[in-house]
Design a protein around this motif. Sequence first.
Motif, PDB file in Angstrom:
ATOM      1  N   ALA A   1       0.907  -1.171   0.338  1.00 33.96           N
ATOM      2  CA  ALA A   1      -0.144  -0.060  -0.330  1.00 33.96           C
ATOM      3  C   ALA A   1       0.914   1.137  -0.112  1.00 33.96           C
ATOM      4  N   PRO A   2       0.734   2.342  -0.802  1.00 26.68           N
ATOM      5  CA  PRO A   2       1.770   3.101  -0.769  1.00 26.68           C
ATOM      6  C   PRO A   2       1.011   4.386  -0.273  1.00 26.68           C
ATOM      7  N   PHE A   3       1.791   5.176  -0.131  1.00 29.53           N
ATOM      8  CA  PHE A   3       1.564   6.487   0.954  1.00 29.53           C
ATOM      9  C   PHE A   3       2.822   7.499   0.420  1.00 29.53           C
ATOM     10  N   ARG A   4       1.776   8.726   1.006  1.00 29.05           N
ATOM     11  CA  ARG A   4       3.013  10.439   0.788  1.00 29.05           C
ATOM     12  C   ARG A   4       2.708  10.840   2.010  1.00 29.05           C
ATOM     13  N   VAL A   5       4.119  11.348   2.478  1.00 33.71           N
ATOM     14  CA  VAL A   5       3.985  12.347   3.193  1.00 33.71           C
ATOM     15  C   VAL A   5       4.367  13.842   2.929  1.00 33.71           C
ATOM     16  N   HIS A   6       3.875  14.830   3.102  1.00 42.05           N
ATOM     17  CA  HIS A   6       4.312  15.683   2.454  1.00 42.05           C
ATOM     18  C   HIS A   6       5.219  17.101   3.461  1.00 42.05           C
TER      19      HIS A   6
END
Length: 158
Positions: A153-158
């Motif tokens: 499961a991909p995710f992004r931290v800004h």
Amino acid sequence: MKKRWMVMVLLGLIIASACQSNSLSTLDEPVPDQKQPSSADGLSIVLEQTEYPEAPDTMQVTLKNVSEDTYEYGEFFQLEQNLDGKWYIVQYSDAVFYQNPRFTNMGVHLQPGDTVTQIYSPETLDLQLPEGTYRLVKTFTHSDPTYTVSIAAPFRVH
């Protein structure tokens, strides 16, 4: 003058190392499976949230088994970071495994038709996630211990 220069260099090194404390340690080589699906063989993984404005304390992960087979899994998640277009495994401190002996890839059965929720906590693993793109990889075993299924499961931290 030399003393002042040495103090400036030392201060610069201290500041640089403090800034790097927010970076993660990854393995030198990219992972072999650069393309990791979010579902395979009737198993799926979904993150409740895929965009984080800052490093998350916890992440809710839903695992689902729509196959006719029972799979085994545990609390362990492999975390990978995308660097320059390639995925690299984020290293955990060995202390993590001593502090939480259940942080393994086995011990729990996911029966056909079951849906479960797990909480992944980077903070309890002594990880500070800097801005970037990541994926949580979950590996399941089958009744044949040589057969595994990994989903991400991909995710992004800004």
